[in-house]
Design a protein around this motif. Structure first.
Motif, mmCIF file in Angstrom:
data_model
loop_
_atom_site.group_PDB
_atom_site.id
_atom_site.type_symbol
_atom_site.label_atom_id
_atom_site.label_comp_id
_atom_site.label_asym_id
_atom_site.label_seq_id
_atom_site.Cartn_x
_atom_site.Cartn_y
_atom_site.Cartn_z
ATOM 1 N N GLY A 146 0.803 -1.221 0.000
ATOM 2 C CA GLY A 146 0.000 0.000 0.000
ATOM 3 C C GLY A 146 0.831 1.264 0.000
ATOM 4 O O GLY A 146 0.366 2.328 0.402
ATOM 5 N N LEU A 147 2.069 1.176 -0.461
ATOM 6 C CA LEU A 147 2.983 2.316 -0.429
ATOM 7 C C LEU A 147 3.294 2.886 -1.814
ATOM 8 O O LEU A 147 4.075 3.818 -1.928
ATOM 9 C CB LEU A 147 4.302 1.911 0.239
ATOM 10 C CG LEU A 147 4.193 1.374 1.658
ATOM 11 C CD1 LEU A 147 5.550 0.881 2.131
ATOM 12 C CD2 LEU A 147 3.638 2.428 2.591
ATOM 13 N N ALA A 148 2.697 2.346 -2.856
ATOM 14 C CA ALA A 148 2.980 2.795 -4.217
ATOM 15 C C ALA A 148 2.178 4.060 -4.515
ATOM 16 O O ALA A 148 1.153 4.038 -5.177
ATOM 17 C CB ALA A 148 2.651 1.696 -5.214
ATOM 18 N N VAL A 149 2.645 5.175 -4.002
ATOM 19 C CA VAL A 149 1.973 6.458 -4.163
ATOM 20 C C VAL A 149 2.837 7.335 -5.067
ATOM 21 O O VAL A 149 4.021 7.526 -4.783
ATOM 22 C CB VAL A 149 1.768 7.142 -2.792
ATOM 23 C CG1 VAL A 149 1.071 8.471 -2.939
ATOM 24 C CG2 VAL A 149 0.988 6.217 -1.860
ATOM 25 N N PRO A 150 2.277 7.895 -6.147
ATOM 26 C CA PRO A 150 3.084 8.664 -7.101
ATOM 27 C C PRO A 150 3.346 10.110 -6.656
ATOM 28 O O PRO A 150 3.232 11.040 -7.440
ATOM 29 C CB PRO A 150 2.231 8.615 -8.373
ATOM 30 C CG PRO A 150 0.833 8.565 -7.869
ATOM 31 C CD PRO A 150 0.896 7.736 -6.612
ATOM 32 N N VAL A 151 3.670 10.298 -5.376
ATOM 33 C CA VAL A 151 3.980 11.620 -4.843
ATOM 34 C C VAL A 151 5.364 11.530 -4.217
ATOM 35 O O VAL A 151 5.639 10.593 -3.457
ATOM 36 C CB VAL A 151 2.940 12.045 -3.769
ATOM 37 C CG1 VAL A 151 3.311 13.371 -3.156
ATOM 38 C CG2 VAL A 151 1.544 12.091 -4.366
ATOM 39 N N PRO A 152 6.268 12.472 -4.502
ATOM 40 C CA PRO A 152 7.613 12.402 -3.923
ATOM 41 C C PRO A 152 7.581 12.400 -2.392
ATOM 42 O O PRO A 152 6.871 13.188 -1.770
ATOM 43 C CB PRO A 152 8.297 13.673 -4.439
ATOM 44 C CG PRO A 152 7.540 14.036 -5.666
ATOM 45 C CD PRO A 152 6.119 13.614 -5.409
ATOM 46 N N THR A 153 8.325 11.483 -1.814
ATOM 47 C CA THR A 153 8.460 11.376 -0.362
ATOM 48 C C THR A 153 9.717 12.131 0.050
ATOM 49 O O THR A 153 10.770 11.967 -0.559
ATOM 50 C CB THR A 153 8.557 9.889 0.040
ATOM 51 O OG1 THR A 153 7.341 9.255 -0.341
ATOM 52 C CG2 THR A 153 8.775 9.730 1.520
ATOM 53 N N GLY A 199 10.565 12.533 3.618
ATOM 54 C CA GLY A 199 11.050 12.142 4.940
ATOM 55 C C GLY A 199 10.199 11.035 5.515
ATOM 56 O O GLY A 199 9.045 10.862 5.130
ATOM 57 N N ILE A 200 10.797 10.283 6.436
ATOM 58 C CA ILE A 200 10.089 9.203 7.102
ATOM 59 C C ILE A 200 10.504 9.197 8.565
ATOM 60 O O ILE A 200 11.641 9.511 8.894
ATOM 61 C CB ILE A 200 10.393 7.840 6.426
ATOM 62 C CG1 ILE A 200 9.544 6.731 7.048
ATOM 63 C CG2 ILE A 200 11.863 7.513 6.491
ATOM 64 C CD1 ILE A 200 9.590 5.432 6.274
ATOM 65 N N ALA A 201 9.545 8.889 9.427
ATOM 66 C CA ALA A 201 9.811 8.786 10.862
ATOM 67 C C ALA A 201 9.196 7.491 11.365
ATOM 68 O O ALA A 201 8.049 7.187 11.052
ATOM 69 C CB ALA A 201 9.215 9.978 11.605
ATOM 70 N N TRP A 260 4.368 17.341 -2.172
ATOM 71 C CA TRP A 260 3.230 18.094 -2.674
ATOM 72 C C TRP A 260 1.902 17.511 -2.232
ATOM 73 O O TRP A 260 0.902 17.581 -2.949
ATOM 74 C CB TRP A 260 3.260 18.172 -4.205
ATOM 75 C CG TRP A 260 4.451 18.922 -4.699
ATOM 76 C CD1 TRP A 260 4.757 20.219 -4.444
ATOM 77 C CD2 TRP A 260 5.492 18.420 -5.519
ATOM 78 N NE1 TRP A 260 5.940 20.559 -5.037
ATOM 79 C CE2 TRP A 260 6.417 19.458 -5.729
ATOM 80 C CE3 TRP A 260 5.757 17.191 -6.115
ATOM 81 C CZ2 TRP A 260 7.567 19.322 -6.490
ATOM 82 C CZ3 TRP A 260 6.910 17.052 -6.869
ATOM 83 C CH2 TRP A 260 7.781 18.107 -7.052
ATOM 84 N N ASP A 261 1.884 16.908 -1.069
ATOM 85 C CA ASP A 261 0.662 16.285 -0.584
ATOM 86 C C ASP A 261 0.710 16.229 0.940
ATOM 87 O O ASP A 261 1.732 16.524 1.558
ATOM 88 C CB ASP A 261 0.533 14.871 -1.176
ATOM 89 C CG ASP A 261 -0.913 14.402 -1.275
ATOM 90 O OD1 ASP A 261 -1.789 15.015 -0.651
ATOM 91 O OD2 ASP A 261 -1.143 13.418 -1.986
ATOM 92 N N GLU A 262 -0.399 15.818 1.528
ATOM 93 C CA GLU A 262 -0.502 15.697 2.979
ATOM 94 C C GLU A 262 0.444 14.603 3.487
ATOM 95 O O GLU A 262 0.662 13.607 2.797
ATOM 96 C CB GLU A 262 -1.938 15.319 3.367
ATOM 97 C CG GLU A 262 -2.974 16.357 3.011
ATOM 98 C CD GLU A 262 -2.905 17.562 3.912
ATOM 99 O OE1 GLU A 262 -2.632 17.399 5.123
ATOM 100 O OE2 GLU A 262 -3.105 18.681 3.407
ATOM 101 N N PRO A 263 0.957 14.742 4.705
ATOM 102 C CA PRO A 263 1.726 13.638 5.285
ATOM 103 C C PRO A 263 0.792 12.444 5.524
ATOM 104 O O PRO A 263 -0.415 12.603 5.621
ATOM 105 C CB PRO A 263 2.243 14.206 6.605
ATOM 106 C CG PRO A 263 1.420 15.403 6.885
ATOM 107 C CD PRO A 263 0.860 15.887 5.594
ATOM 108 N N VAL A 264 1.371 11.261 5.610
ATOM 109 C CA VAL A 264 0.589 10.040 5.782
ATOM 110 C C VAL A 264 1.142 9.251 6.963
ATOM 111 O O VAL A 264 2.360 9.123 7.122
ATOM 112 C CB VAL A 264 0.649 9.167 4.505
ATOM 113 C CG1 VAL A 264 -0.156 7.890 4.688
ATOM 114 C CG2 VAL A 264 0.138 9.933 3.307
#
Length: 159
Positions: free
Chosen positions: A15-22, A24-26, A44-48
């Motif tokens: 469920g991680l194949a999102v076409p928005v540049p990531t 950072g990750i915590a 360019w999108d909301e954090p998840v």
């Protein structure tokens, strides 16, 4: 790795194949259930937020290592070496993450697997507030433990 020795992209299955540049990750156990969760910052999108809902995560050892003289202040640089009853060794450190875009909680989280049910040997190494290196061996059961580190490690009950 796949059968051919090359790494396989599992993003879609997870469920991680999102076409928005990531950007950072915590990681950390956000809900206290022993499973590591994570949050992703996007350009360019909301954090998840991704909550780990694994039905069979196995045993873990979680350590909250804080200073005795400054309760709540993490002992950055502390290291825990865990030895399981079958002789496997795992190492965790308090560092908060690395790099400019990767962060993790100040807690040490070590996966123990499915076969560990009793205490494990834990060797702690840290510097006290005066800069002296301290070492201590403990036997801890799987689950969360809060320890205050000074000249010795003392478990804090009820936390």
């Amino acid at each position: 790795k796949g059968e051919d020795g090359r790494y396989v992209d599992l993003a879609k299955e997870l469920g991680l194949a999102v076409p928005v540049p990531t950007r950072g990750i915590a990681t950390g156990d956000a809900d206290g259930d022993g499973r590591l969760d994570f949050a992703v910052a996007r350009q360019w999108d909301e954090p998840v937020y991704y909550q780990n809902a694994s039905p069979s995560p196995g045993a873990f050892l979680g350590l909250r290592l804080t200073h005795q003289t400054t309760p709540g202040s993490p002992v950055v640089g502390a290291q825990a070496t865990v030895t399981t009853p079958d002789g496997r060794t795992r190492v965790g450190r308090v560092d908060g993450g690395s790099g400019h875009s990767g962060k993790r909680s100040h807690e040490v989280h070590i996966g123990l697997g499915d076969n560990v049910t009793g205490p494990v040997r834990v060797h702690l190494r840290w510097r006290d507030r005066a800069g002296q290196v301290r070492d201590q061996d403990l036997q801890l059961t799987p689950g969360w433990h809060s320890l205050q580190l000074g000249s010795q490690a003392k478990e804090v009950t009820g936390s």
